[in-house]
Enzyme design. Structure first.
Site, PDB file in Angstrom:
ATOM      1  N   LYS A 240     -22.852 -45.740 -11.272  1.00 62.02           N
ATOM      2  CA  LYS A 240     -24.260 -45.366 -11.098  1.00 62.02           C
ATOM      3  C   LYS A 240     -24.591 -44.288 -12.130  1.00 62.02           C
ATOM      4  O   LYS A 240     -24.442 -43.100 -11.888  1.00 62.02           O
ATOM      5  CB  LYS A 240     -24.505 -44.865  -9.679  1.00 62.02           C
ATOM      6  CG  LYS A 240     -25.971 -44.921  -9.259  1.00 62.02           C
ATOM      7  CD  LYS A 240     -26.440 -46.349  -9.114  1.00 62.02           C
ATOM      8  CE  LYS A 240     -27.877 -46.434  -8.652  1.00 62.02           C
ATOM      9  NZ  LYS A 240     -28.362 -47.817  -8.594  1.00 62.02           N
TER      10      LYS A 240
ATOM     11  N   SER B 231     -30.416 -52.644  -7.994  1.00 62.20           N
ATOM     12  CA  SER B 231     -30.487 -51.534  -7.058  1.00 62.20           C
ATOM     13  C   SER B 231     -31.527 -51.832  -5.979  1.00 62.20           C
ATOM     14  O   SER B 231     -31.382 -52.785  -5.227  1.00 62.20           O
ATOM     15  CB  SER B 231     -30.791 -50.230  -7.813  1.00 62.20           C
ATOM     16  OG  SER B 231     -30.322 -49.128  -7.077  1.00 62.20           O
TER      17      SER B 231
END
Length: 618
Positions: free
Chosen positions: A203, A404
């Site tokens: 991430k 996401s």
């Protein structure tokens, strides 16, 4: 005397009645005149039906998007006509025009012009390329011409029967990938600290603010993604142009010497390498089209109709049982948002409206989003779950990007269909919080006061972040990540451990996502519509209705007022100053700094965990 007053009163009464009658007559006449004028204008401006041997001209000199975002620079026409007036070209218009033209006996060919085309990903190119191929299968040719082709423009042109280039033009292949700015040292000098709370090794959204370069994990993920996308991109073009495998990479490797051998003539190089079929000027193209088509004597040109004019003549979808299409394009935000951006409330209301419409038998959600607010993502997912519970199938069609929070939206679908080159996954959560206590110290500004608890002033970004607050945020992010994993595992019929292995914030292509069981099938938007019809037991010709946000003229006016009268002074300064800076991308810098500027100007921030992908579609 009394009778005189009565007579005067009656006279005034009838005079008043007469004036009122004349006034009403005048208003009626004005109304009739305006109605007649409007009807006359409509009829005179209505595009006539194309005659035989007409060329459909698709000039893609714009940004090709899933859903056009409204603009406020032409407020009057946008408000009065209830139009987006964005200058963008919507994918749906191109697809509908090509499919209709394929069956239209008046249209005998397509002229594709790609100069100025801007796109945000490969998946949207695949949709147009397949529509061009469907048109060609009817025996009608596609002709492409441009003064220059970049690699995305060429991707579409490669699907033409004849591909032409201006003699002063070029075909430019560059490849995928990019460098970006990292601000750790600069922020340290300014006295700004960025607190990054995240879950997921890959991430990487906050890395530019906490490091001076990409992490090994970020480099690994980008390398895997870009090489896979580039290999598929090359293969598609080489197959369309009947070139041998590896020709694009070879042409890039040998470009300096090959171009020098032709004295720098890039157009001749494209012709020699068979990337184009001929070099012709615009007037030569016109003469060629007149010769091989039908000349329009009145216009002194070949007989043609533009994309906009042709789309304006297409019939509206018929009424009856059909499919609702809802486009989720852009970043996911809390609350309401116009077209081109996803508002949690706005999109949820569109889904709810479609669910409550008795004629809507299935819903297709077309996603092109890097994610954003976790709360808004869940709000939308919940409405899709309620739609399924109401007995209406839900099919998600992934476009360029569904990562996401954009992937979160798919977790209540009966079926998830992605393009092979969709960028998806990025299952991870983070929170990004800048604090400027160092900057305040350098400026000689100090804070002080009284609070009843340590949480009372925890959102003050001009003070260091309390470690206890960091712990709270980390716990919240961890919980949200586990919730994301559990929801994905339940939706995809996988174990949480299996999901966690391919999650960690890592992005995948559609093909890779299929291998990891994150999606159900590879396909186009048309495949999603077909699946929705089958699941809802609808006929092949069941109508498709788009549900788009429709802001009122008053909302647009308020938007304009907000933009014009309340500018952000720091953003305005950045806009003036950054173009002169020797940076890789000044626009990128403005975007990056915007992440930090907004909360710092307020002095406080809402600490909201985000499901947002840092990935960029090539």
């Amino acid at each position: 005397m009394a009778s005189s007053f009565r007579w005067l009163g009656r006279s005034l009464y009838w005079i008043w009645r007469g004036l009122m009658g004349l006034g009403q007559l005048g208003v009626s006449l004005v109304f009739v005149i305006l109605l007649s004028a409007g009807l006359t204008t409509y009829l005179s401006n209505r595009i006539p039906a194309p005659k035989s041997k007409t060329t459909l001209v698709i000039d893609l000199n714009a940004h090709l998007v899933e859903q056009a975002a409204p603009r406020t620079d032409n407020l009057l026409s946008a408000s009065l006509l209830h139009q987006n007036d964005s200058g963008d070209i919507e994918l749906r218009d191109v697809l509908e025009a090509l499919d209709a033209a394929a069956q239209d006996p008046a249209i005998d060919r397509v002229l594709l012009k790609t100069d100025g085309l801007q796109v945000s990903g490969i998946a949207i190119l695949h949709e147009v390329a397949h529509a061009l191929d469907r048109f060609r299968k009817t025996g009608k040719p596609v002709i492409a011409w441009a003064d220059h082709y970049d690699q995305r423009q060429y991707f579409l042109a490669a699907h033409a029967d004849r591909l032409y280039l201006d003699p002063l033009g070029q075909v430019l292949f560059q490849g995928f990938g990019h460098y970006r700015n990292y601000y750790r040292d600069a922020l340290d000098r300014l006295g700004i600290k960025v607190n990054l709370i995240r879950v997921g090794t890959y991430k990487s959204f906050g890395e530019p603010f906490v490091a001076n370069g990409p992490s090994p994990a970020a480099l690994e993920a980008d390398q895997t993604l870009y090489h896979a996308l580039w290999a598929d991109f090359d293969r598609s073009i080489e197959n369309a142009r009947h070139q041998s495998a590896g020709m694009i990479d070879q042409s890039i490797d040998h470009l300096p010497q090959d171009l020098a051998a032709l004295q720098g003539n890039a157009a001749k190089l494209a012709l020699a390498q068979h990337w184009v079929d001929a070099l012709i000027t615009p007037d030569e193209l016109t003469n060629l089209l007149k010769k091989n088509g039908h000349e329009d004597d009145k216009a002194k040109d070949f007989r043609q109709i533009s994309l906009d004019d042709y789309v304006s003549r297409l019939p509206d979808p018929k009424s009856g049982d059909g499919i609702a299409v809802i486009v989720a394009e852009g970043e996911i935000q809390d609350g309401e948002a116009p077209a081109g951006t996803i508002g949690g409330v706005t999109t949820a209301e569109l889904i709810r409206t479609a669910r409550e419409d008795d004629q809507v038998k299935a819903v297709v959600l077309r996603v092109d989003s890097p994610g954003g607010s976790a709360h808004a993502s869940e709000l939308i997912r919940r409405e899709l779950a309620l739609t399924r519970a109401a007995g209406k199938p839900v099919v998600v069609s992934m476009g360029n990007l569904a990562a996401s929070g954009g992937y979160w939206l798919s977790l209540s679908a009966d079926e998830v269909i992605a393009d092979p080159d969709t960028v998806t996954g990025s299952i991870g959560v983070f929170a990004l919080i800048p604090t400027a206590d160092g900057l305040m110290n350098k400026a000689g500004i100090h804070t002080g006061g009284v609070t009843t608890t340590w949480l009372s002033d925890a959102d003050n970004l001009l003070r260091p972040l309390d470690p206890r607050f960091t712990q709270i945020l980390q716990s919240s992010v961890n919980h949200l990540y586990q919730d994301f994993i559990q929801r994905t595992a339940s939706a995809r019929h996988l174990s949480p451990q299996a999901v966690d292995t391919v999650a960690q914030g890592r992005v995948w292509t559609g093909t890779q996502a299929l291998n990891y069981h994150l999606i159900d099938h590879l396909g186009l938007f048309q495949d999603a519509l077909k699946s929705a019809r089958l699941r809802a037991h609808l006929t092949e010709n069941a109508p498709v209705h788009y549900y788009d946000p429709n802001p009122s003229p008053w909302q647009r006016w308020l938007n304009l007022i907000g933009q014009s009268l309340l500018p952000n002074p720091l953003v305005a300064w950045l806009s003036r100053e950054t173009p002169a800076l020797p940076l890789a991308s000044s626009s990128q810098m403005r975007t990056d700094l915007g992440v930090l500027v907004s909360p710092l100007l307020k002095g406080t921030a809402s600490f909201v965990p985000l499901t947002h992908c840092f990935c960029q579609v090539p």
